[in-house]
Design a protein around this motif. Sequence first.
Motif, PDB file in Angstrom:
ATOM      1  N   CYS A  44       0.675  -1.354  -0.200  1.00 12.24           N
ATOM      2  CA  CYS A  44      -0.029   0.088  -0.102  1.00 12.24           C
ATOM      3  C   CYS A  44       0.818   1.320   0.074  1.00 12.24           C
ATOM      4  O   CYS A  44       0.529   2.253  -0.741  1.00 12.24           O
ATOM      5  N   THR A  45       2.155   1.134   0.781  1.00 12.23           N
ATOM      6  CA  THR A  45       2.784   2.305   0.967  1.00 12.23           C
ATOM      7  C   THR A  45       3.565   2.588  -0.575  1.00 12.23           C
ATOM      8  O   THR A  45       3.618   3.881  -0.720  1.00 12.23           O
ATOM      9  N   ALA A  46       3.851   1.582  -1.150  1.00 11.99           N
ATOM     10  CA  ALA A  46       4.693   1.963  -2.343  1.00 11.99           C
ATOM     11  C   ALA A  46       3.676   2.083  -3.346  1.00 11.99           C
ATOM     12  O   ALA A  46       4.216   3.115  -4.540  1.00 11.99           O
ATOM     13  N   ALA A  54      -2.253  10.302   4.917  1.00 16.65           N
ATOM     14  CA  ALA A  54      -2.435   9.709   5.748  1.00 16.65           C
ATOM     15  C   ALA A  54      -2.827   8.166   5.896  1.00 16.65           C
ATOM     16  O   ALA A  54      -3.456   7.833   4.841  1.00 16.65           O
ATOM     17  N   LYS A  55      -2.271   7.419   6.746  1.00 16.45           N
ATOM     18  CA  LYS A  55      -2.603   6.093   6.654  1.00 16.45           C
ATOM     19  C   LYS A  55      -4.068   5.560   6.454  1.00 16.45           C
ATOM     20  O   LYS A  55      -4.315   4.642   5.677  1.00 16.45           O
ATOM     21  N   SER A  56      -4.743   6.349   7.253  1.00 17.52           N
ATOM     22  CA  SER A  56      -6.261   6.052   7.346  1.00 17.52           C
ATOM     23  C   SER A  56      -6.744   6.323   6.151  1.00 17.52           C
ATOM     24  O   SER A  56      -7.819   5.645   5.518  1.00 17.52           O
ATOM     25  N   THR A  57      -6.465   7.485   5.425  1.00 23.23           N
ATOM     26  CA  THR A  57      -7.189   7.734   3.953  1.00 23.23           C
ATOM     27  C   THR A  57      -6.520   6.564   3.111  1.00 23.23           C
ATOM     28  O   THR A  57      -7.320   6.149   2.306  1.00 23.23           O
ATOM     29  N   LEU A  58      -5.387   6.205   3.196  1.00 22.94           N
ATOM     30  CA  LEU A  58      -4.732   5.395   2.059  1.00 22.94           C
ATOM     31  C   LEU A  58      -5.388   4.068   2.449  1.00 22.94           C
ATOM     32  O   LEU A  58      -6.040   3.417   1.401  1.00 22.94           O
ATOM     33  N   ASN A  60      -8.418   3.611   3.451  1.00 19.88           N
ATOM     34  CA  ASN A  60      -9.835   3.599   3.024  1.00 19.88           C
ATOM     35  C   ASN A  60      -9.853   3.520   1.363  1.00 19.88           C
ATOM     36  O   ASN A  60     -10.575   2.898   0.862  1.00 19.88           O
ATOM     37  N   HIS A  61      -8.881   4.406   0.558  1.00 16.42           N
ATOM     38  CA  HIS A  61      -8.748   3.945  -0.814  1.00 16.42           C
ATOM     39  C   HIS A  61      -8.679   2.550  -1.367  1.00 16.42           C
ATOM     40  O   HIS A  61      -9.262   2.140  -2.003  1.00 16.42           O
ATOM     41  N   PHE A  62      -7.573   2.001  -0.529  1.00 19.45           N
ATOM     42  CA  PHE A  62      -7.415   0.444  -0.845  1.00 19.45           C
ATOM     43  C   PHE A  62      -8.784  -0.451  -0.649  1.00 19.45           C
ATOM     44  O   PHE A  62      -9.250  -1.260  -1.145  1.00 19.45           O
ATOM     45  N   ARG A  63      -9.364  -0.096   0.538  1.00 17.48           N
ATOM     46  CA  ARG A  63     -10.638  -0.872   0.783  1.00 17.48           C
ATOM     47  C   ARG A  63     -11.765  -0.467  -0.085  1.00 17.48           C
ATOM     48  O   ARG A  63     -12.308  -1.609  -0.676  1.00 17.48           O
ATOM     49  N   VAL A  64     -11.932   0.576  -0.602  1.00 20.65           N
ATOM     50  CA  VAL A  64     -12.933   1.135  -1.750  1.00 20.65           C
ATOM     51  C   VAL A  64     -12.489   0.128  -2.973  1.00 20.65           C
ATOM     52  O   VAL A  64     -13.346  -0.518  -3.478  1.00 20.65           O
ATOM     53  N   LEU A  65     -11.168   0.245  -3.488  1.00 22.79           N
ATOM     54  CA  LEU A  65     -10.646  -0.274  -4.389  1.00 22.79           C
ATOM     55  C   LEU A  65     -11.058  -2.017  -4.634  1.00 22.79           C
ATOM     56  O   LEU A  65     -11.239  -2.661  -5.446  1.00 22.79           O
ATOM     57  N   ARG A  66     -10.514  -2.592  -3.313  1.00 22.84           N
ATOM     58  CA  ARG A  66     -10.790  -3.898  -2.967  1.00 22.84           C
ATOM     59  C   ARG A  66     -12.484  -4.505  -3.130  1.00 22.84           C
ATOM     60  O   ARG A  66     -12.734  -5.448  -3.882  1.00 22.84           O
ATOM     61  N   GLU A  67     -13.129  -3.761  -2.492  1.00 20.37           N
ATOM     62  CA  GLU A  67     -14.513  -4.008  -2.355  1.00 20.37           C
ATOM     63  C   GLU A  67     -15.241  -3.864  -3.562  1.00 20.37           C
ATOM     64  O   GLU A  67     -16.244  -4.605  -3.988  1.00 20.37           O
ATOM     65  N   LYS A  76       1.395  -9.940   3.537  1.00 20.39           N
ATOM     66  CA  LYS A  76       2.623 -10.589   3.538  1.00 20.39           C
ATOM     67  C   LYS A  76       3.341 -10.059   4.708  1.00 20.39           C
ATOM     68  O   LYS A  76       3.874  -8.994   4.805  1.00 20.39           O
ATOM     69  N   GLY A  77       3.699 -10.884   5.681  1.00 17.29           N
ATOM     70  CA  GLY A  77       4.135 -10.286   7.176  1.00 17.29           C
ATOM     71  C   GLY A  77       3.271  -9.287   7.580  1.00 17.29           C
ATOM     72  O   GLY A  77       2.142  -9.668   7.786  1.00 17.29           O
ATOM     73  N   VAL A  78       3.612  -8.154   7.677  1.00 21.55           N
ATOM     74  CA  VAL A  78       2.819  -6.810   8.282  1.00 21.55           C
ATOM     75  C   VAL A  78       2.361  -5.974   7.258  1.00 21.55           C
ATOM     76  O   VAL A  78       1.569  -5.098   7.553  1.00 21.55           O
ATOM     77  N   GLU A  79       2.855  -6.326   5.975  1.00 20.47           N
ATOM     78  CA  GLU A  79       2.079  -5.566   4.670  1.00 20.47           C
ATOM     79  C   GLU A  79       1.118  -6.214   3.966  1.00 20.47           C
ATOM     80  O   GLU A  79       0.896  -7.473   4.008  1.00 20.47           O
ATOM     81  N   HIS A  80       0.424  -5.290   3.646  1.00 16.55           N
ATOM     82  CA  HIS A  80      -0.578  -5.780   2.585  1.00 16.55           C
ATOM     83  C   HIS A  80      -0.162  -5.576   1.327  1.00 16.55           C
ATOM     84  O   HIS A  80       0.113  -4.394   0.757  1.00 16.55           O
ATOM     85  N   HIS A  81      -0.270  -6.553   0.387  1.00 16.29           N
ATOM     86  CA  HIS A  81       0.164  -6.298  -1.147  1.00 16.29           C
ATOM     87  C   HIS A  81      -0.886  -6.360  -2.038  1.00 16.29           C
ATOM     88  O   HIS A  81      -1.774  -7.317  -1.646  1.00 16.29           O
TER      89      HIS A  81
END
Length: 105
Positions: A44-46, A54-58, A60-67, A76-81
């Motif tokens: 997500c960070t990359a 903000a991490k919370s905004t980021l 949310n964007h990934f949640r919307v795209l995923r859903e 993968k470990g502590v990261e979401h890819h």
Amino acid sequence: MVQLVHPAREDIALAGVLDALADPMRLRIVKALLGQADCMSMSCTAAAPCPKMAKSTLSNHFRVLREAGLIRTTKKGVEHHNVVREADLNARFPGLLKAILKHAE
């Protein structure tokens, strides 16, 4: 542990895809993910369009795209890819993603 929601291919709705891609930041995230060589996943960070977002905004964007069915997220470990579900999107709406990205430039 949080369960990530990914709609099945047949449940991806045109309205959801268009709504998710209507946001310029989410469109930039999808472009970044598609720019990866060999469809490799990105954290997500990359893939973040703005380094100071903000991490919370980021998140949310990934949640919307995923859903909406645009991306698939794996932990993968502590990261979401993330990777764009290009094959699923092309099966549901042939050429849509390519057309949106072409005209968004």
